[in-house]
Write an enzyme that holds these catalytic residues in place. Structure first.
Site, PDB file in Angstrom:
ATOM      1  N   CYS A  14     -31.803  64.417 -67.456  1.00 49.23           N
ATOM      2  CA  CYS A  14     -30.490  64.756 -66.662  1.00 49.23           C
ATOM      3  C   CYS A  14     -30.541  65.353 -65.190  1.00 49.23           C
ATOM      4  O   CYS A  14     -31.568  64.910 -64.584  1.00 49.23           O
ATOM      5  CB  CYS A  14     -30.064  65.999 -67.653  1.00 49.23           C
TER       6      CYS A  14
ATOM      7  N   GLY B 243     -27.427  61.223 -65.397  1.00 49.26           N
ATOM      8  CA  GLY B 243     -26.750  62.067 -66.088  1.00 49.26           C
ATOM      9  C   GLY B 243     -25.460  61.145 -65.700  1.00 49.26           C
ATOM     10  O   GLY B 243     -25.159  61.762 -64.747  1.00 49.26           O
TER      11      GLY B 243
ATOM     12  N   ASN C 299     -33.156  69.860 -67.349  1.00 50.65           N
ATOM     13  CA  ASN C 299     -33.710  68.630 -67.542  1.00 50.65           C
ATOM     14  C   ASN C 299     -34.722  68.165 -67.953  1.00 50.65           C
ATOM     15  O   ASN C 299     -36.077  69.098 -67.732  1.00 50.65           O
ATOM     16  CB  ASN C 299     -33.877  67.649 -66.100  1.00 50.65           C
ATOM     17  N   GLY C 300     -34.834  67.374 -69.272  1.00 49.52           N
ATOM     18  CA  GLY C 300     -36.239  67.592 -70.238  1.00 49.52           C
ATOM     19  C   GLY C 300     -35.731  67.359 -71.772  1.00 49.52           C
ATOM     20  O   GLY C 300     -34.440  66.604 -71.419  1.00 49.52           O
TER      21      GLY C 300
ATOM     22  N   TYR D  84     -38.634  53.881 -62.018  1.00 50.70           N
ATOM     23  CA  TYR D  84     -37.066  53.373 -62.697  1.00 50.70           C
ATOM     24  C   TYR D  84     -36.238  55.017 -62.064  1.00 50.70           C
ATOM     25  O   TYR D  84     -35.116  54.688 -61.587  1.00 50.70           O
ATOM     26  CB  TYR D  84     -37.240  52.712 -63.585  1.00 50.70           C
TER      27      TYR D  84
END
Length: 514
Positions: free
Chosen positions: A23, A50, A124-125, A273
């Protein structure tokens, strides 16, 4: 799907589920600025991380206002929505679900509150001890999660909602004190940006798996997942939030505390990426690392060919590096449809059978009779590469040599990337030659793990390479306590008579889905 930063993701075939990003989180404390608009543009820069849901919470020092919905940032927000978010403090989120289903209830920021303050939290995670945290929260609530004043009691099935619930489970302690008690309990990857009515907070797990950076505005501060999001709002990069650090920003300035000793294990897939190429991580621009991966790939897997071409756009930097190191001319053999984005219209059977042509079309005169080196950053299931090789041969390519700027992906990620299951990963149980046969290439070469790590200019001991090596730096719990749906059957459903907006100073007018 096409990504807003111009990169084309691996999801080239209709319905193919390939690696999904972590995210994106963003926060700003800036009196006198239009913080909702700054957050909107920050999230727009992070949209690649996200694409399922987006949300923003703002505060004017007295009242917290939240607006969130399922969809892309540009679909969720318009001028009127942003105008309904006043204040000088904001947090924002764009979501890809790694724990909990994709639904409006699970969109972020997640909310919690006491009689004295409201908390809006973004994450995020992915946490790996969600079952343990659920039990701990239930214990504080007398065994009944529905008693939670946050979203846990109203159907939110995410690890993020559990953290928010724990932060507000004791009404008698300030949020900052609660954070210093709760953060050491969390296991897994977390870059958190959260706030109450007066203060912006940011915290990063002791391993620093996911990126989180601090920036400076002329009249305030910004925190974000990537430096590219600081650039778009005109903030200068100050530093990274350190692993194990909690920072707080309010009218008294910025202060920092340690809740854990740092033990860095940055996700190497950010360089491969996930992150934008124009982002810097640990002082190294991601683009430079990807070009270097291409150079090293050329040294490790040379081939006689007429042209090096990327799979747009994710393979472009590595293809440039490969061409530079090999002396083989770089060229574009494929054109992508620049207007293909997220669509809710399913392709017809005829279009579905064409598959990759929805996104890419070959330049036949460029390809015909050429020996091609096709460079991409990873192979996950192999379906896209198989279709791509077939398409290039049909366009007249004499040879197709595939080169990949990361090692074979053999293991799932539990720290915030939603790879396919191990059974779906093409490299599980197959040698490189078997994969080459499966995708139909004339040759196939992956960069070595050593080559990939060297290109990042990071110490190997400070990187997480679990998806390539199977070496998980944060000890995993039992299998039945892992997975995206670990909490789905263990939370109460949302009841019709429950007002999901009934928490703290939350503004009830702006929380319903559009």
């Amino acid at each position: 799907m096409a990504r807003p930063d111009g990169r084309l993701s691996h999801d080239l075939l209709p319905g193919e589920r390939l690696p999904q990003d972590a995210c994106g989180v963003f926060g700003v404390w800036a009196p006198g600025e239009e913080v909702a608009k700054l957050t909107y543009f920050g999230l727009y820069a992070l949209q690649h991380r996200g694409q399922e849901a987006a949300g923003i919470a703002t505060s004017d020092g007295q009242r917290l206002v939240v607006y969130k919905d399922v969809g892309l940032v540009s679909q969720v927000f318009d001028e009127s929505a942003l105008a309904s978010l006043p204040g000088h403090l904001a947090v924002g989120h764009c979501r890809y679900s790694t724990t909990g289903r994709n639904s409006w209830e699970n969109a972020q920021p997640t909310l919690g509150g006491t009689d004295d303050h409201t908390v809006a939290l973004t994450h995020n995670g992915n946490l790996i001890n969600t079952a343990e945290l659920r039990d701990r929260l239930a214990e504080t609530l007398g065994g009944d999660l529905s008693r939670s004043r946050g979203e846990v009691g109203r159907g939110n099935t995410t690890d993020t909602a559990l953290v928010t619930g724990l932060l507000t489970s004791d009404p008698d302690i300030p949020l900052e004190t609660a954070a210093m008690r709760v953060l050491p309990l969390l296991r897994g990857a977390f870059s958190l940006v959260f706030c109450d009515e007066t203060t912006l907070y940011a915290a990063r797990d002791p391993q620093g798996v996911r990126p989180l950076v601090l920036g400076r505005l002329e009249r305030g501060w910004v925190v974000a997942s990537e430096t590219a999001a600081l650039d778009i709002v005109g903030a200068s990069v100050v530093r990274e939030i350190e692993p194990g650090e909690l920072i707080a920003i309010d009218e008294d300035g910025l202060r920092s505390q340690r809740f854990a000793e740092p033990a860095p294990k940055r996700c190497v897939f950010e360089w491969v990426y996930l992150a934008r190429p124009d982002t810097k991580i640990a002082g190294r621009e991601v683009y430079d690392s990807r070009v270097e991966m291409g150079r090293r790939l050329a040294a490790e897997h040379p081939v006689e060919a007429d042209m090096v071409m990327p799979t747009p756009e994710s393979g472009t930097p590595a293809a440039i590096g490969y061409a530079e190191a090999s002396g083989i001319p770089f060229g574009h053999g494929l054109v992508k449809n620049a207007y293909v984005g997220r669509t809710f219209i399913a392709p017809s059977q005829t279009i579905r059978q064409l598959g990759i042509r929805l996104k890419l079309n070959p330049l036949r005169d460029v390809i015909k009779g050429k020996r091609l080196v096709v460079v991409d950053d990873s192979i996950v299931r192999g379906n896209t590469q198989r279709a791509l090789v077939r398409m290039l041969r049909e366009a007249g390519a004499a040879e197709v040599h595939v080169r990949i700027s990361s090692p074979p992906v053999r293991w799932p990620c539990f720290y915030g990337i939603d790879f396919a299951t191990r059974a779906e990963l093409i490299a599980t149980g197959l040698a490189v030659e078997d994969i080459r046969t499966s995708i139909g290439a004339d040759s196939l070469g992956y960069i070595s793990e050593d080559g990939m790590v060297a290109a990042t200019e990071q110490d190997r001991s400070a990187l997480c390479t679990a998806c390539f090596s199977g070496d998980y730096p944060i000890t995993l719990p039992s299998r039945d306590q892992l997975g995206k749906d670990v909490l789905e059957l263990q939370f109460p459903a949302v009841h019709d008579d429950v007002d999901i907006t009934d928490v703290g100073t939350l503004d009830r007018r702006t929380t319903s889905g559009r």
